[in-house]
Write a protein that holds these residues in place. Sequence first.
Motif, short mmCIF file in Angstrom:
data_model
loop_
_atom_site.label_atom_id
_atom_site.label_comp_id
_atom_site.label_asym_id
_atom_site.label_seq_id
_atom_site.Cartn_x
_atom_site.Cartn_y
_atom_site.Cartn_z
N PRO A 44 0.81 -1.23 0.00
CA PRO A 44 0.00 0.00 0.00
C PRO A 44 0.84 1.27 0.00
O PRO A 44 0.45 2.28 -0.61
N THR A 46 3.70 1.59 -1.48
CA THR A 46 4.13 1.74 -2.87
C THR A 46 3.05 2.47 -3.66
O THR A 46 3.34 3.37 -4.46
N ALA A 47 1.79 2.08 -3.43
CA ALA A 47 0.68 2.73 -4.13
C ALA A 47 0.54 4.19 -3.71
O ALA A 47 0.31 5.07 -4.55
N LEU A 51 2.82 5.94 -6.56
CA LEU A 51 1.77 6.08 -7.57
C LEU A 51 0.66 7.05 -7.16
O LEU A 51 -0.34 7.20 -7.86
N ALA A 53 -1.77 7.05 -4.97
CA ALA A 53 -3.10 6.45 -4.93
C ALA A 53 -4.02 7.21 -3.97
O ALA A 53 -3.58 7.75 -2.95
N GLN A 57 -8.66 4.05 -4.08
CA GLN A 57 -7.77 3.11 -4.77
C GLN A 57 -7.07 2.19 -3.78
O GLN A 57 -6.87 1.01 -4.06
N ILE A 58 -6.69 2.73 -2.62
CA ILE A 58 -6.08 1.89 -1.58
C ILE A 58 -7.10 0.87 -1.06
O ILE A 58 -6.78 -0.29 -0.82
N LEU A 61 -7.35 -1.84 -3.62
CA LEU A 61 -6.17 -2.70 -3.55
C LEU A 61 -6.30 -3.71 -2.42
O LEU A 61 -6.02 -4.91 -2.58
N LEU A 114 -0.65 1.18 -11.16
CA LEU A 114 -1.69 0.70 -10.24
C LEU A 114 -2.38 -0.56 -10.75
O LEU A 114 -2.62 -1.48 -9.96
N LEU A 117 -0.41 -3.48 -9.69
CA LEU A 117 -0.57 -3.78 -8.26
C LEU A 117 -1.90 -4.47 -8.00
O LEU A 117 -1.99 -5.37 -7.15
N TYR A 118 -2.95 -4.06 -8.72
CA TYR A 118 -4.25 -4.71 -8.56
C TYR A 118 -4.17 -6.19 -8.95
O TYR A 118 -4.69 -7.06 -8.25
#
Length: 415
Positions: A44, A46-47, A51, A53, A57-58, A61, A114, A117-118
């Motif tokens: 998270p 990293t996001a 990115l 986020a 979005q978190i 994820l 992203l 990551l998803y």
Amino acid sequence: MMTPLPAPSAPSKTSIFKNRNFRKVFAAGAVSTLGTQLSALAIPLTAVGALNATPGQIGLLGALSMISFLLFGLPAGVLVDRASRRRIMIAADFGRVLVLASIPVASLLGALTLPQLYVVAFVTGTLTLLFTVASQSFLPSIVPPERLAEANANLASFREGNAIAGPVLAGLLIQLVTAPLVILLDVLSYLWSGVVIFSIRRVPEPVAAKQSMARSILDGVRYVFAHELLRPIAAAGALSNLAALVTLTMMPIYYERVLGLPTGMLGLFMGGGGVGLLLGAYTGRWLARWIGEGRVLWVFGMAIVPFAFLVPGAAPGAWQWIATGAWLVVCYQSGMTNVLLISFRQRITPGEMLGRMNAVMRFTLTGASALGAALGGAIGEFAGVRSALYVGVAVTGLVWIPYFFSPMRHLRRLP
């Protein structure tokens, strides 16, 4: 026809670590759970950091990392009851190595997104589902029934110890290097786990009778939800997981964007929860003997409610430590119930039903976690991160109710 597990005999005085197969399972889990804790914070972050986020979005994820338990949880139990649980564990470990390694590689190439990551969260979650159901079902094949509580307590104590060290270590490492590179340590931990489990010699494993997938799934669901003791365990666990994931999903954003605290402080908060889990794993059985194994579940569940409402009060200074201490108390409940109830579930379930029982439980508990992550993200997006945290602790205040309105209410010993 299902054959019940043999009746427990007198507990052995020899160390559980004299059991060679258990020793290997313990060694595999000791390393891989530390790696999992590193990724739980690094992905998270990293996001958020790399990115940019949003809270929604978190939340997505976090939900994707657990949605597989809803999509595939029940069929996974049937698979585990029909196939070698050891082989499933090995395949899941090596699969997670390949999938997670894509994050640091993409980051070094400047190609991390992203959507990647998803996908990683979803695939890793699916493999974790298979590993979790298989490992909980494999343990009774290498440990006699009368020693399951001891075996689970040892596994839980090290797992919760990693829950202390992992977030703290992750927070420090992420400040020194980038979050995607910290994920490499988790890759190595799964590689170690897969190799160690591969070295376990084959042992006899109960195999369920072949029947249709739908009938097999229905048998597992009926077994859990028609059982007067398993049903409240599933309900309370679902509420607990939903509440925890609302909180945990929002905490990285809360600490970094709302409070402006360094990553290391977030690691200490998470580590405080790990201390609670560890203390619960170590002392929960003693507390249960004193209060009663059934009674302690609702008594302590009620007792932690005031502490839960201190968690969203985290702020720079003394309140950050008060919130961390309150989270420690909340997590103590989880550590205690994990040791008590996982062993209880394994003891009362016939060997050839273990995979489906564990799958139904994981479907219910982790499905609630996925809902909690999505709910936390949605509330954080539209009503604010602190509001999401208060929703999480409000749900924590309901966890004791299923135990209270069940036969467990007055039990001094779980059967």
